[in-house]
Design an enzyme around this catalytic site. Sequence first.
Site, PDB file in Angstrom:
ATOM      1  N   GLU A 107     -16.984   4.406   1.160  1.00  0.00           N
ATOM      2  CA  GLU A 107     -15.768   3.619   0.962  1.00  0.00           C
ATOM      3  C   GLU A 107     -15.953   2.463  -0.014  1.00  0.00           C
ATOM      4  O   GLU A 107     -15.000   2.105  -0.703  1.00  0.00           O
ATOM      5  CB  GLU A 107     -15.129   3.179   2.281  1.00  0.00           C
ATOM      6  CG  GLU A 107     -15.811   2.093   3.041  1.00  0.00           C
ATOM      7  CD  GLU A 107     -15.074   1.755   4.353  1.00  0.00           C
ATOM      8  OE1 GLU A 107     -13.848   1.808   4.404  1.00  0.00           O
ATOM      9  OE2 GLU A 107     -15.767   1.412   5.327  1.00  0.00           O
ATOM     10  N   GLU A 126     -21.740   6.163  10.346  1.00  0.00           N
ATOM     11  CA  GLU A 126     -21.159   4.897   9.905  1.00  0.00           C
ATOM     12  C   GLU A 126     -21.765   4.464   8.556  1.00  0.00           C
ATOM     13  O   GLU A 126     -21.052   3.966   7.673  1.00  0.00           O
ATOM     14  CB  GLU A 126     -21.377   3.814  10.978  1.00  0.00           C
ATOM     15  CG  GLU A 126     -21.014   2.395  10.599  1.00  0.00           C
ATOM     16  CD  GLU A 126     -19.558   2.193  10.199  1.00  0.00           C
ATOM     17  OE1 GLU A 126     -18.765   3.140  10.272  1.00  0.00           O
ATOM     18  OE2 GLU A 126     -19.233   1.075   9.763  1.00  0.00           O
ATOM     19  N   HIS A 163     -28.692  24.128   9.095  1.00  0.00           N
ATOM     20  CA  HIS A 163     -27.660  25.145   9.311  1.00  0.00           C
ATOM     21  C   HIS A 163     -26.652  25.192   8.171  1.00  0.00           C
ATOM     22  O   HIS A 163     -25.483  25.512   8.391  1.00  0.00           O
ATOM     23  CB  HIS A 163     -26.962  24.899  10.653  1.00  0.00           C
ATOM     24  CG  HIS A 163     -27.909  24.941  11.812  1.00  0.00           C
ATOM     25  ND1 HIS A 163     -28.428  26.117  12.311  1.00  0.00           N
ATOM     26  CD2 HIS A 163     -28.482  23.943  12.527  1.00  0.00           C
ATOM     27  CE1 HIS A 163     -29.252  25.846  13.307  1.00  0.00           C
ATOM     28  NE2 HIS A 163     -29.312  24.526  13.454  1.00  0.00           N
ATOM     29  N   TRP A 167       0.897  -1.162   0.000  1.00  0.00           N
ATOM     30  CA  TRP A 167       0.000   0.000   0.000  1.00  0.00           C
ATOM     31  C   TRP A 167       0.927   1.201   0.000  1.00  0.00           C
ATOM     32  O   TRP A 167       1.588   1.495   0.992  1.00  0.00           O
ATOM     33  CB  TRP A 167      -0.892  -0.017   1.242  1.00  0.00           C
ATOM     34  CG  TRP A 167      -1.968   1.039   1.220  1.00  0.00           C
ATOM     35  CD1 TRP A 167      -3.237   0.910   0.739  1.00  0.00           C
ATOM     36  CD2 TRP A 167      -1.874   2.376   1.725  1.00  0.00           C
ATOM     37  NE1 TRP A 167      -3.929   2.082   0.902  1.00  0.00           N
ATOM     38  CE2 TRP A 167      -3.113   3.004   1.500  1.00  0.00           C
ATOM     39  CE3 TRP A 167      -0.847   3.112   2.328  1.00  0.00           C
ATOM     40  CZ2 TRP A 167      -3.372   4.318   1.866  1.00  0.00           C
ATOM     41  CZ3 TRP A 167      -1.094   4.427   2.688  1.00  0.00           C
ATOM     42  CH2 TRP A 167      -2.358   5.016   2.454  1.00  0.00           C
ATOM     43  N   ASN A 223       7.395  -3.383   6.211  1.00  0.00           N
ATOM     44  CA  ASN A 223       6.118  -2.738   6.518  1.00  0.00           C
ATOM     45  C   ASN A 223       6.423  -1.663   7.559  1.00  0.00           C
ATOM     46  O   ASN A 223       7.068  -1.953   8.553  1.00  0.00           O
ATOM     47  CB  ASN A 223       5.152  -3.799   7.072  1.00  0.00           C
ATOM     48  CG  ASN A 223       3.845  -3.212   7.551  1.00  0.00           C
ATOM     49  OD1 ASN A 223       3.456  -2.127   7.148  1.00  0.00           O
ATOM     50  ND2 ASN A 223       3.159  -3.929   8.424  1.00  0.00           N
ATOM     51  N   GLY A 224       5.984  -0.439   7.307  1.00  0.00           N
ATOM     52  CA  GLY A 224       6.276   0.656   8.237  1.00  0.00           C
ATOM     53  C   GLY A 224       6.802   1.855   7.472  1.00  0.00           C
ATOM     54  O   GLY A 224       6.682   1.915   6.237  1.00  0.00           O
ATOM     55  N   LYS A 230      -6.799  -2.209   5.017  1.00  0.00           N
ATOM     56  CA  LYS A 230      -7.553  -2.586   6.215  1.00  0.00           C
ATOM     57  C   LYS A 230      -6.968  -1.979   7.477  1.00  0.00           C
ATOM     58  O   LYS A 230      -7.692  -1.479   8.334  1.00  0.00           O
ATOM     59  CB  LYS A 230      -7.553  -4.112   6.320  1.00  0.00           C
ATOM     60  CG  LYS A 230      -8.297  -4.658   7.514  1.00  0.00           C
ATOM     61  CD  LYS A 230      -9.766  -4.663   7.238  1.00  0.00           C
ATOM     62  CE  LYS A 230     -10.579  -5.184   8.398  1.00  0.00           C
ATOM     63  NZ  LYS A 230     -11.957  -4.680   8.332  1.00  0.00           N
ATOM     64  N   LYS A 237     -19.623   3.727   5.226  1.00  0.00           N
ATOM     65  CA  LYS A 237     -19.704   2.463   4.482  1.00  0.00           C
ATOM     66  C   LYS A 237     -20.025   2.764   3.025  1.00  0.00           C
ATOM     67  O   LYS A 237     -19.427   2.191   2.124  1.00  0.00           O
ATOM     68  CB  LYS A 237     -20.815   1.553   5.040  1.00  0.00           C
ATOM     69  CG  LYS A 237     -20.550   0.837   6.330  1.00  0.00           C
ATOM     70  CD  LYS A 237     -19.560  -0.282   6.283  1.00  0.00           C
ATOM     71  CE  LYS A 237     -18.154   0.211   6.460  1.00  0.00           C
ATOM     72  NZ  LYS A 237     -17.678   0.436   7.808  1.00  0.00           N
TER      73      LYS A 237
HETATM   74  C1  AGP Z   1     -13.885   1.102   8.195  1.00  0.00           C
HETATM   75  O1  AGP Z   1     -14.721   0.527   7.270  1.00  0.00           O
HETATM   76  C2  AGP Z   1     -12.569   1.517   7.714  1.00  0.00           C
HETATM   77  N1  AGP Z   1     -11.934   0.530   6.950  1.00  0.00           N
HETATM   78  C3  AGP Z   1     -11.710   2.300   8.687  1.00  0.00           C
HETATM   79  O2  AGP Z   1     -12.394   3.488   8.949  1.00  0.00           O
HETATM   80  C4  AGP Z   1     -11.328   1.644  10.033  1.00  0.00           C
HETATM   81  O3  AGP Z   1     -12.438   1.528  10.852  1.00  0.00           O
HETATM   82  C5  AGP Z   1     -10.247   2.522  10.684  1.00  0.00           C
HETATM   83  O4  AGP Z   1      -9.116   2.536   9.878  1.00  0.00           O
HETATM   84  C6  AGP Z   1      -9.887   2.073  12.074  1.00  0.00           C
HETATM   85  O5  AGP Z   1      -9.354   0.783  12.070  1.00  0.00           O
HETATM   86  P1  AGP Z   1      -9.178  -0.036  13.407  1.00  0.00           P
HETATM   87  O6  AGP Z   1     -10.519  -0.294  13.964  1.00  0.00           O
HETATM   88  O7  AGP Z   1      -8.461  -1.283  12.994  1.00  0.00           O
HETATM   89  O8  AGP Z   1      -8.348   0.812  14.315  1.00  0.00           O
END
Ligand code: AGP
Length: 594
Positions: free
Chosen positions: A474, A467, A490, A71, A97-98, A589, A471
């Site tokens: 995204e 939320e 407002h 990523w 990774n990092g 993720k 959803k």
């Molecule tokens: C949610 O659908 C997202 N993929 C994202 O907002 C996620 O909730 C956020 O990155 C936090 O992740 P976490 O719960 O693993 O900390």
Amino acid sequence: MCGIVGYIGYREAQPILVDSLEKLEYRGYDSCGIALCGSTMILRKDVGRITELEKRLSRCEAHRGIGHIRWATHGKPSQANAHPHLDCTGKIAVVHNGVIINFQQLREQLTAEGHHFYSDTDTEVIPHLIEKYYSGDLEQAVYHTIADLVGSFAFAVLHEENDVLIVARKESPLVIGIGDKESFIASDVSALLNHTSRVIYLEENDFAVITGNGVRVVNQRHKVWRKEREIPWSVESAQKGGYEHFMLKEIYEQPTVVQNALREYLSLSGNGLNIDMIKNARTRGVLLLACGTSYYATLLGKQLLEKIAKVPVWAEVASEFNYSEMVSERFLAVAVSQSGETSDTVKALKKAKSMGCMTLAITNVLESSISRVADQTLYTRAGPEIGVAATKSFTAQLMALYWLALSSSAVEMQICQSLLQEMRLLPDKIQQILDNAERIIPCSQLLAQFEHVFFVSRGLNFPIALEGALKMKEISYIHAEGYAAGETKHGTFALLTPKTPVIAITSPDNTYDVLLTNLREMKARDVPLITIASENDQEIDKFADEVIRIPDVNPLFSPLLNTVVVQLLAYYTARERGCSIDMPRNLAKSVTVE
Ligand code: AGP
């Protein structure tokens, strides 16, 4: 964000690496690659998904190798920027990774010393540093390299002349799988499920030398013992199990997730958690810290704790809290994170801890970073969540927060018990929504035609509107905004037209009448209006264009049912638009960079 894997043993490494990378694809999917070491180093990498790369791979008999799924952080997705990265000799390969913060400075130094760089990545300095320090002892060379690095990393090193894998971690997760005469590495256990159930979680600043016959872990140059554990997840739990997408499977798992949470929490014992710590917080206050979907869970958690437990609560976006002047030493700080690895959330919890707060982690992943930082951890036990869009993990977080509120409740035990009785009915009610999911599809077909939608609600369901909007945007790429219905006048009203559908979440609580007034005002602007309402609500039919019914439920628990509806709405809308549901554009993720 980015996933790394590795194998050393008696089997051909390539198919194992490919399989493991497929399981980690939810961490990143813009490019991928593997390095294999037989008699010489073989490097195969490209932009795109691992299944595409796999088609171009020829058989290779090498028994050790490393792999990566990317990523992009430093440099766009390209073959040159894909991992693994090599040193000048081509004998050393590294996956990482990092983020290496001081990479620019290191790169300039190394370039001046004659090293050539081919990518824009921060990672490429690592193999070059190892090359610089290598004089026959790979371990020493990696030690010296680590000493030069500022930033976060989990990396794996493959060297042509050394029949080992060397790994190191700092602030990024890494797990080692133990097999019979073979060993594996991965960023998380889901990549290992097909191969072994025995794992060792590396701790902060651990360094490990791995062969097919075992693992030696070192920390601060001393050999350390790390406990071997059984992976708590089954192989099937990380497979689609006949569903078209992981996201749909995970939505359908929610009755079980709620059932499991109830089983765990109903006794109010909360899996060994010290409830006194929470009760003490009543006099001090609770600080909830999270990002994304988990943050929306905390917004409901705030209302629940204030309403049921009568505790003052602050819910803060972790990335903002980290740079705020908020003083918090007298609070219980609760970090909520599905992955337990979200960099902003981990940082926020560390900050709260350093200020003197008591700390609690609510997470789905065993041995994750926030659980290492927190004084105590409440595991949500939703099972592996593979779809990038959080679904069942959100519901599991809500259950944990309901439990937290009820267990630290100022409400009489009798009332508390009767609320718990009502909670027992929730799995069946969620199942009823799922059994009738097809009825939601026409609404999604309608929404799929628009480019802008609003989700509105009030009170306990306002976080669910937020939320729902998250959803929707995204996974369907429709611009969606969640709004407190009372706020729409407002400013947002300027956008309301027949081309901006409104999805309203109603509940027969103290917000109902005023919410209906707001909806009438919106309807007067000719918006297409879809409402989510109780099966007993007759009033709503009078002016909503579409009504999605949920079973009658105590309004306190309606967010749990409405959540499932907004997830399905987003899912079917994205499917209608032909979107990549499990791996949405540009997302990963677990967000392990700030
Ligand atoms: C949610 O659908 C997202 N993929 C994202 O907002 C996620 O909730 C956020 O990155 C936090 O992740 P976490 O719960 O693993 O900390």
